[in-house]
Design a protein around this motif. Sequence first.
Motif, PDB file in Angstrom:
ATOM      1  N   GLY A 243      -3.662  -2.299  13.426  1.00  0.00           N
ATOM      2  CA  GLY A 243      -3.237  -1.637  12.205  1.00  0.00           C
ATOM      3  C   GLY A 243      -4.265  -1.641  11.098  1.00  0.00           C
ATOM      4  N   VAL A 244      -5.541  -1.762  11.463  1.00  0.00           N
ATOM      5  CA  VAL A 244      -6.553  -1.747  10.406  1.00  0.00           C
ATOM      6  C   VAL A 244      -6.521  -0.408   9.683  1.00  0.00           C
ATOM      7  CG1 VAL A 244      -9.009  -1.740   9.942  1.00  0.00           C
ATOM      8  CG2 VAL A 244      -8.044  -3.418  11.504  1.00  0.00           C
ATOM      9  N   LEU A 245      -6.444   0.658  10.460  1.00  0.00           N
ATOM     10  CA  LEU A 245      -6.427   1.988   9.873  1.00  0.00           C
ATOM     11  C   LEU A 245      -5.181   2.165   9.001  1.00  0.00           C
ATOM     12  CD1 LEU A 245      -7.764   4.805   9.785  1.00  0.00           C
ATOM     13  CD2 LEU A 245      -6.107   5.451  11.542  1.00  0.00           C
ATOM     14  N   PHE A 246      -4.080   1.734   9.568  1.00  0.00           N
ATOM     15  CA  PHE A 246      -2.818   1.867   8.852  1.00  0.00           C
ATOM     16  C   PHE A 246      -2.875   1.120   7.520  1.00  0.00           C
ATOM     17  CE2 PHE A 246       1.659   0.727   8.092  1.00  0.00           C
ATOM     18  CZ  PHE A 246       2.189   1.989   8.110  1.00  0.00           C
ATOM     19  N   ARG A 247      -3.484  -0.064   7.604  1.00  0.00           N
ATOM     20  CA  ARG A 247      -3.592  -0.875   6.404  1.00  0.00           C
ATOM     21  C   ARG A 247      -4.426  -0.166   5.352  1.00  0.00           C
ATOM     22  NH1 ARG A 247      -4.290  -5.693   9.413  1.00  0.00           N
ATOM     23  NH2 ARG A 247      -6.433  -5.970   8.762  1.00  0.00           N
ATOM     24  N   LYS A 248      -5.495   0.462   5.828  1.00  0.00           N
ATOM     25  CA  LYS A 248      -6.351   1.185   4.885  1.00  0.00           C
ATOM     26  C   LYS A 248      -5.563   2.306   4.236  1.00  0.00           C
ATOM     27  CE  LYS A 248     -10.819   0.306   6.894  1.00  0.00           C
ATOM     28  NZ  LYS A 248     -11.878   0.811   7.751  1.00  0.00           N
ATOM     29  N   ILE A 249      -4.800   3.026   5.063  1.00  0.00           N
ATOM     30  CA  ILE A 249      -4.017   4.129   4.513  1.00  0.00           C
ATOM     31  C   ILE A 249      -3.056   3.609   3.458  1.00  0.00           C
ATOM     32  CG2 ILE A 249      -2.264   5.863   5.067  1.00  0.00           C
ATOM     33  CD1 ILE A 249      -3.604   6.116   7.799  1.00  0.00           C
ATOM     34  N   LEU A 250      -2.458   2.465   3.768  1.00  0.00           N
ATOM     35  CA  LEU A 250      -1.495   1.909   2.819  1.00  0.00           C
ATOM     36  C   LEU A 250      -2.161   1.547   1.498  1.00  0.00           C
ATOM     37  CD1 LEU A 250       0.829  -0.349   4.975  1.00  0.00           C
ATOM     38  CD2 LEU A 250       1.287   1.872   3.998  1.00  0.00           C
TER      39      LEU A 250
END
Lengths: 110, 875
Positions: B486-493
């Motif tokens: 979820g690194v990408l997801f975290r960035k989006i968040l």
Amino acid sequence: MTTTNYLTRKEELILLAVHKLGDSASLVRVLEVLYESTGREWTMGNVYVPLDRMTKLGYLKTRIGESTARRGGKAVRYYTLTRFGKESLSELKRIHDTMWNGITDPAPEN
Amino acid sequence: MGKRFHRPPRIPSWVLRRFIPESDNTFLSGDFDEVYNNILEKRGRTAARRWYWIQLLCWIPLILWNSMRWSMTMFKNYLKITLRNLRRQKAYSLINIAGLSVGIACAMLIFLVVRYEFTYECFHENADRIFRINIEHTKLERNYSSRYSPVPLAPAMCEEIPEVTHFARIAELRQIQVAYGDRKFYEENVRFVDPGILEMFTFPLIAGDKNTALSDLHSIVITEEMAVKYFGKEDPLGKTLVLLNRMPLWVKGVIKNHPASTNIHPDFLVPLENLRALFDDNFFDNWVSQQLFSFVMLAEGASAAEAEAKIQHAFNRHVRQDDGRLLSLDRLNRMHLFSDTAPTGNIDSLVILLAVGGLILLIACINFMNLATARSAKRAREVGLRKVVGAAKRQLIRQFIGESLIYTAISMVLALFLVHVFLPVLNGLTGQSLVLSQIYQKCILASMAGIFLFVGFVSGCYPAFILSSVQPTTILRGTMETGKQGVLFRKILVVAQFAISIILIISTMIFGRQLNFLLSKNLGFKKDGIVVIRNDRSTSRQTLQPLKSELLSDSRVLGVAGSQMLPSSIGMYNTVTWEGALEGREISIMFNRVDYDFLKTFEIGLVAGRQFSPEFPGDMRAESGAGGMENSRSIIINEEAMRQFGWENPIGKKVIESYDEERTHYNVVGVIKDFHFNSLRESIRPLKLFCSTSNNRYISVKIPLKDLDETLKFIKRTWKRHYPDVPFDYFFLDRVFEQTYQAETSLKKLFHYFSGLAVFIGCLGLLGLASYAAERRSKEIGIRKVLGASSQQIVMLLSKDFSRWVLAANIFAWPAAYFAMRSWLGGYAYRINLNSQLVYFFLAGAAALSIALITVAFQSVKAALTDPVKCMKVE
């Protein structure tokens, strides 16, 4: 060990129905038997939940049966009494018989 | 038995499948199908369908209850693990809970504010049956709606229309002198009403009898507060209050003080019939002029739409010709926010506030998700083990959602505490009077439960899914790349979070700019240094000349003008037609009665013609019945009126009052520049000024700002000499002006605080992430330092990533903020040009970036300064 402590009346009835049906105790048949003997419509959930619970408690065991067109090709599951289930049921009967012994039907005579 | 298989209805069977335990799925749905088919054959499709739906409805609760009973044992374990984690990772838990509780508290406060606005007038038991009759003028150039209606309207409707069971008219007269012995006050809230008002509205009497309190012409009902003000500890019943020096009234009842959430708050209720003594006889039969509020109460169950049609119909019968007036009913409990006619509340700003509350809550949830996913590596082993021992994915999801519910519950308690602490602060900002006890009401509790579930599920679901999908083999073998999920997801968040914060910052700034613009806009008249003295109704008819000359004899007084209304709030209008107008064309035009010095004192510029002057006797408006030859008088109009009349050369042209039976002609003698005589939310409307020296309700004195106290004392002395019976009641004009923008000012303040909090919560999350990143990379940092990297380089390394995200957030925030602000500004007739404010967009971005950097730097510096040996030693 008293084995029947954990069963509710609803569960007793269902257990009895399974016993009555012998080898053909599927959920649908149990439902029918219950309807015939109690005169009341039982919902699926009202039968399934006790069946599931009693299976988990070891009163019943399940067996996968045939699949028919009427069921949309899905297999049927039969419930049968385990040894423990049979013992409990017989104990139940014994208790009932003992309790009823020597008294008459309390319903007013007409 | 038939051989055909009938498929059960699609929707319920789909729903059902969601609720069948996975392992039993085939058997059970087969059972359902079988019974469905049986019934279908025996009793037909409808019965079968009905059976299916009923089964479904009974099934779901049973199954849920059943599964809950089974998971109780696991629940105990989950709770233990959660609390253990909470204790073990104190900083992390603190950040999480602080963020969540601040977010929830914000949302709750906003919810309270918004709800409060919705409770206006709701305390009236019949609030959903009471309606105000509004009148819309449809035959004018521009449509105007009015809350006022003709005096005979309400009783006529009550008599003629069966649905109307009660009526109450309310006439407002401001600045009424009320006296008890030598206690004299000017009262704003004296209302002349029909006796039925006590029946219709919920004004509970604490003394006197509801049925007779207003039945006598000479009775008066007052509020508790007024009873104390006039009579102190004496029993108010039977005492005499004298209105306007000549109207003795006996106190027959005392009502409870009004709650704050109402716009109808009479302090004195006087029978309407008393107005006969104040106005001419025509007043009670005049269907043309609109003088007071008419409230009607409909029978229980009556349709408002039907009643409206009937009222319109009856109204048309009473007015002689169809004058294009359209009547509508405005329900009492919707009047505050949803009235078509000048709602007192501002639904737009409530919507904006709600949106802000939602966004803050979202930021708080994002925080939680971010931190939880980032931390997932720490939990991965536990998850792996649970899976090996036999936990199903479903159970794990339940565990993690449960965990977030526990965090939310803790935050909720803290949030309640915060709400308690900050409620008074909020009341100060909004001018509302929320009380703590109002929090614990059904609807509030329900919404709190809603917030709880929303936050718990939203913030728990993502980490739950991430963690539950961990492969036990990789995790237990130790080959899993920890923290990679979820690194990408975290960035989006994080980007989303900062985008929201930036939008809020931009909005705050633009709000502020617009408000300053409104407050400092050149209104077309000078409002600074003007002291306004309220004059009594009775003395306003006298000439001002002696007072004026004495005031002006002092060099500190720069000008004195009397007028019926102030230039900042001209509220009266009528309709006129004009020379050269097409047949039947009318416009509505505002008017004010002013004396000779009005234009000079307020420095309102002339475009053409001349000011009123005593040298032209024709300027003076004849007040009553000027018939015959002399019915032409002078008026001054504004540029907007000139434009609407379509005149090139207005001087000497005629304006004709269209509702006046004598069709009085007025000569235009001058044209003034447009000035804003109402809120800047509206554009300038046509205006005409009459000349009158006997309508001096307000006396405006222009004075220099220095030696204010001395000058005021001088004015007061002079006033007392000329009007010994009238209290010296004064205010500064610019203060009134600020009050006009109260709504904007409080919205701006709210925005200040809430956007600040949004940024704060966002930063908490960033702090958590940064510390996590630093921790995760501690070995890398150690090696870098050993190899000779400087502390600055390390700080750079750690901050670079985060600043990139914040910059990306700007890209999303700018257009969103731009469009939101454009539509908000669209509600103002006079507004700042948004395109010239783009620098604020950059400023907001820069502010967010620097706040983020400071937050991150705090952690990075700590990481960069640690002894490399320490972190490398750990294995």
